[in-house]
Enzyme design. Structure first.
Site, PDB file in Angstrom:
ATOM      1  N   GLU A  77      -3.629   0.081   8.484  1.00 51.83           N
ATOM      2  CA  GLU A  77      -2.845   0.562   9.051  1.00 51.83           C
ATOM      3  C   GLU A  77      -3.192  -0.022  10.616  1.00 51.83           C
ATOM      4  O   GLU A  77      -4.196   0.349  11.291  1.00 51.83           O
ATOM      5  CB  GLU A  77      -2.340   2.712   9.322  1.00 51.83           C
ATOM      6  CG  GLU A  77      -2.059   2.928   8.192  1.00 51.83           C
ATOM      7  CD  GLU A  77      -1.777   4.813   7.567  1.00 51.83           C
ATOM      8  OE1 GLU A  77      -1.565   4.942   9.069  1.00 51.83           O
ATOM      9  OE2 GLU A  77      -1.995   5.286   7.313  1.00 51.83           O
ATOM     10  N   GLU A 122      -7.686   9.076   5.762  1.00 44.65           N
ATOM     11  CA  GLU A 122      -7.714   9.386   7.192  1.00 44.65           C
ATOM     12  C   GLU A 122      -7.958  11.431   6.719  1.00 44.65           C
ATOM     13  O   GLU A 122      -7.812  12.273   7.044  1.00 44.65           O
ATOM     14  CB  GLU A 122      -6.554   9.618   7.883  1.00 44.65           C
ATOM     15  CG  GLU A 122      -6.335   8.088   8.489  1.00 44.65           C
ATOM     16  CD  GLU A 122      -4.726   7.538   9.262  1.00 44.65           C
ATOM     17  OE1 GLU A 122      -4.566   7.145   9.714  1.00 44.65           O
ATOM     18  OE2 GLU A 122      -4.486   9.438   9.680  1.00 44.65           O
ATOM     19  N   TYR A 139      -5.367   2.406  16.110  1.00 44.42           N
ATOM     20  CA  TYR A 139      -3.747   2.565  16.713  1.00 44.42           C
ATOM     21  C   TYR A 139      -4.320   2.027  18.410  1.00 44.42           C
ATOM     22  O   TYR A 139      -3.302   1.381  18.658  1.00 44.42           O
ATOM     23  CB  TYR A 139      -2.897   3.905  16.554  1.00 44.42           C
ATOM     24  CG  TYR A 139      -2.510   4.021  15.362  1.00 44.42           C
ATOM     25  CD1 TYR A 139      -1.134   3.270  15.340  1.00 44.42           C
ATOM     26  CD2 TYR A 139      -2.743   4.592  13.862  1.00 44.42           C
ATOM     27  CE1 TYR A 139      -0.862   3.343  13.495  1.00 44.42           C
ATOM     28  CE2 TYR A 139      -2.281   4.178  12.980  1.00 44.42           C
ATOM     29  CZ  TYR A 139      -1.167   4.105  12.904  1.00 44.42           C
ATOM     30  OH  TYR A 139      -1.279   4.103  11.389  1.00 44.42           O
ATOM     31  N   HIS A 171      -2.696  11.218   0.416  1.00 47.67           N
ATOM     32  CA  HIS A 171      -2.209  11.306   1.128  1.00 47.67           C
ATOM     33  C   HIS A 171      -1.161  12.210   2.081  1.00 47.67           C
ATOM     34  O   HIS A 171      -0.217  12.752   2.180  1.00 47.67           O
ATOM     35  CB  HIS A 171      -1.120   9.735   1.746  1.00 47.67           C
ATOM     36  CG  HIS A 171      -0.760   9.348   3.016  1.00 47.67           C
ATOM     37  ND1 HIS A 171      -1.376   8.025   3.503  1.00 47.67           N
ATOM     38  CD2 HIS A 171      -0.847  10.140   4.343  1.00 47.67           C
ATOM     39  CE1 HIS A 171      -1.065   7.271   4.401  1.00 47.67           C
ATOM     40  NE2 HIS A 171      -0.538   9.169   5.294  1.00 47.67           N
ATOM     41  N   ASN A 194      -7.760   2.401   9.702  1.00 49.67           N
ATOM     42  CA  ASN A 194      -6.856   2.596  10.676  1.00 49.67           C
ATOM     43  C   ASN A 194      -6.557   2.943  12.340  1.00 49.67           C
ATOM     44  O   ASN A 194      -7.900   3.596  12.590  1.00 49.67           O
ATOM     45  CB  ASN A 194      -5.753   4.507   9.796  1.00 49.67           C
ATOM     46  CG  ASN A 194      -5.392   3.970   8.201  1.00 49.67           C
ATOM     47  OD1 ASN A 194      -5.052   2.996   8.207  1.00 49.67           O
ATOM     48  ND2 ASN A 194      -5.003   4.771   8.112  1.00 49.67           N
ATOM     49  N   ARG A 219       1.245  -1.238  -0.094  1.00 46.36           N
ATOM     50  CA  ARG A 219       0.178  -0.019  -0.301  1.00 46.36           C
ATOM     51  C   ARG A 219       0.696   1.227  -0.509  1.00 46.36           C
ATOM     52  O   ARG A 219       1.335   1.314   0.932  1.00 46.36           O
ATOM     53  CB  ARG A 219      -0.686   0.132   1.065  1.00 46.36           C
ATOM     54  CG  ARG A 219      -1.764   1.349   1.465  1.00 46.36           C
ATOM     55  CD  ARG A 219      -2.776   1.005   2.368  1.00 46.36           C
ATOM     56  NE  ARG A 219      -3.947   2.347   2.574  1.00 46.36           N
ATOM     57  CZ  ARG A 219      -3.111   3.597   3.997  1.00 46.36           C
ATOM     58  NH1 ARG A 219      -2.427   2.921   4.846  1.00 46.36           N
ATOM     59  NH2 ARG A 219      -4.008   4.328   4.011  1.00 46.36           N
TER      60      ARG A 219
END
Length: 451
Positions: free
Chosen positions: A354, A172, A298, A127, A296, A84
Site C-alpha cells: 500500500e 497491518e 504513507y 483485513h 504499507n 490485491r
C-alpha cells in the site's frame, strides 16, 4: 496525458516487477446482509454513535458485491499485473463451523475473472473484519481466536489452493491490535495497554498457525504477512532514543517475532507491566519462514522527549500534508526500507502493498484533477527506486487504493482512491492519477514488448 516516469535502467521497468492496485472487503463490498454473511466487528462498531465520522458504515460502501465484474474490467484497463483484495471472514464462516459456499463462490468469480484477464491475485485473509460471534467471546484478547483463524485459513486455502497466487495472513496487525484493542479508535473499540499488547501476540500467533496450513494446501503460492511501518526521526540528537523506541514499538514489535523469533527488548522493558503472556513454543510458531513481507507506507513521524522524559510527536507544520493530515515525506520510504534491510539479515523479498494519499477530490465535468496525489505517487515511485538501487529486494508496488471507499473511522470523508466514486450513483471516474499510472504501465509494457 499525465504519466508517471520511472528512471532509465530502473528495476521497476522489468516485466517481472509487479504493479497493482489494492482494496479490502469491508471498505468496498457493501451487501453486509447478503450472500450468507454475518456481522463483523466493524458492522457493530459503526452502529455505535460517535465512533465513525458522520455515522457512516459499510452497508453499501462501493457496492462492489454487485458491481465486481465492471470493477475488475476497470482494474484490467489500468494495465496492472495484479489485484490485491481481501476475503471477508464473515462471508466464509458466518457460523463457527458452517462453511458458506456462496461466499467462496463470490470470491472465486473474482479470482477467475482476474486470471482470465491475465492478472495475478494477491489475497489477504484478514483485513480487520473479524466475525462478531468471535468478538463476543473476547476476539483477539482470546487466544482461541488464533486457532479459529487457522481454521478459516484452512477452509479458504483448501478450496482455492494454488488458484490464489499470493496469500497474506494479516494486513497491518499494528492497526488491528493497537487501534482496535489498545486505543479504541477502531473496532471493537477496546482501550487498554495490556489488552493491545495481548491482542498483538494473538494476531501474530494466528499468522504463525496459519502458515503451515497455507503451505500444505497451496504449495505453489507465495505466503507472507503485511505490515504498516512508519519510520521515526528525532527532532534533535538528544531525541535519538525517542525515535529508536518509536520504531521498536511501531513496527519492530510486529516484525521481530516473525523475522527474528523474539520481541524487541526496548519495548519489553518499557512495557514490562503490560507484556503479553507468551507460552512456550509460541515464538517458534510465529517465526515460521515467510516467502515475502508486505510494507504499507504513507508518512513518517518526528518525535522528541518532553520535560518528563515521555515521548511526544513533533508536528511538521512547514511541510506539505495530505487531506487526512499526514506529512508527505517520500524519503521516508527509502529510509524505512534501508533500515529494514539492515535490521533483518535474512529478509525475504518485499512488496510495497500500500502507498497512497487522501485528497479532497471533486469530479468536475467528468474529470478529477488530483494534482497532489499525482505528485505524491511519482515522488514515492522515485523513492522506491532509490531503495532498490541501495540493494533492497523489492518485487512489487500496489497503489492504495483502487477507488474511494469506506475509510474506517473517517467514514467516507477521506478519499484515497485513484478512481473517484460518486456514492449516490456508484459511478466510477478515473482520476488523473489513475490515468498517469495506466499510461506509465502501458509505456512499460510497450518498452518490454519491443525489447
Amino acid at each position: 496525458m499525465p504519466q508517471f516516469q520511472l528512471p532509465l535502467g530502473s528495476k521497476m521497468r522489468d516485466p517481472q516487477f509487479v504493479f497493482g492496485v489494492a482494496t479490502s472487503s469491508y471498505q468496498i463490498e457493501g451487501a453486509t446482509k447478503e450472500g450468507g454473511r454475518c456481522d463483523s466487528i466493524w458492522d457493530t462498531f459503526c452502529r455505535q454513535p460517535g465512533k465513525v465520522d458522520n455515522g457512516d458504515n459499510g452497508d453499501i460502501a462501493c457496492d462492489h458485491y454487485h458491481l465486481w465484474e465492471q470493477d475488475i474490467e476497470m482494474i484490467h484497463s489500468l494495465g496492472v499485473d495484479a489485484y490485491r483484495l481481501s476475503i471477508a471472514w464473515p462471508r466464509i464462516l458466518p457460523e463457527e463451523d458452517a462453511v458458506n459456499v456462496q461466499g467462496l463462490a463470490f470470491y472465486e468469480r473474482i479470482i477467475d475473472k482476474c486470471h482470465a484477464l491475465g492478472m495475478k491475485v494477491y489475497v489477504t485473509l484478514y483485513h480487520w473484519d473479524l466475525p462478531q460471534y468471535l468478538e463476543d467471546r473476547g476476539g483477539w484478547l482470546n487466544r482461541e481466536t488464533a486457532y479459529k483463524f487457522a481454521h478459516y485459513a484452512e477452509v479458504v486455502s483448501r478450496y482455492f489452493g494454488n488458484k490464489i497466487d499470493v496469500y497474506t495472513t494479516l494486513n497491518e496487525p499494528f492497526v488491528s491490535a493497537f487501534l482496535g484493542y489498545r486505543w479504541g479508535m477502531h473496532a471493537p473499540g477496546v482501550v487498554g495497554e495490556s489488552e493491545g499488547l495481548l491482542a498483538s501476540h494473538h494476531l501474530l500467533l494466528a499468522h504463525g498457525l496459519a502458515m503451515p496450513v497455507l503451505r500444505e494446501n497451496a504449495p505453489d503460492s507465495l505466503h507472507g504477512i503485511v505490515y504498516n511501518a512508519t519510520p521515526f526521526y528525532p527532532e534533535s540528537e538528544k531525541d535519538e532514543g525517542a525515535a529508536m523506541y518509536k520504531d521498536a514499538a511501531n513496527y519492530h514489535w510486529f516484525m521481530d517475532p516473525v523475522l527474528k523469533g523474539s520481541y524487541p527488548e526496548l519495548v519489553l522493558e518499557r512495557e514490562y507491566a503490560h507484556k503479553p503472556m507468551v507460552l512456550e513454543g509460541d515464538l517458534e510458531i510465529i517465526s515460521a519462514p515467510v516467502d515475502y513481507i508486505g510494507i504499507n507506507y504513507y508518512s513518517r513521524g518526528v518525535v522528541r522527549f518532553d520535560e518528563n522524559g515521555d515521548i511526544e510527536s513533533v508536528p511538521q507544520s512547514e511541510s506539505e500534508h495530505t487531506d487526512i493530515g499526514w506529512e508527505i515525506y517520500p524519503q521516508g520510504l527509502t529510509d524505512l526500507l534501508v533500515r529494514i534491510k539492515s535490521r533483518y539479515p535474512n529478509l525475504p523479498p518485499i512488496y510495497i502493498t500500500e502507498n497512497g494519499a487522501a485528497g479532497n477530490d471533486e469530479c468536475i465535468e467528468g474529470k478529477v484533477d488530483d494534482e497532489q496525489r499525482q505528485r505524491y505517487l511519482q515522488q514515492h515511485l522515485l523513492a522506491l527506486d532509490k531503495a532498490i538501487e541501495s540493494g533492497v529486494n523489492v518485487h512489487g508496488y500496489f497503489a492504495w487504493s483502487l477507488m474511494d471507499n469506506f475509510e474506517w473511522a473517517f467514514g467516507y470523508v477521506q478519499r484515497f482512491g485513484i478512481v473517484h466514486v460518486d456514492y449516490q450513483t456508484q459511478k466510477r471516474t478515473l482520476k488523473q492519477s489513475a490515468i498517469a499510472y495506466r499510461n506509465m504501465l502501458l509505456a512499460r509494457s510497450e518498452e518490454n514488448k519491443n525489447g
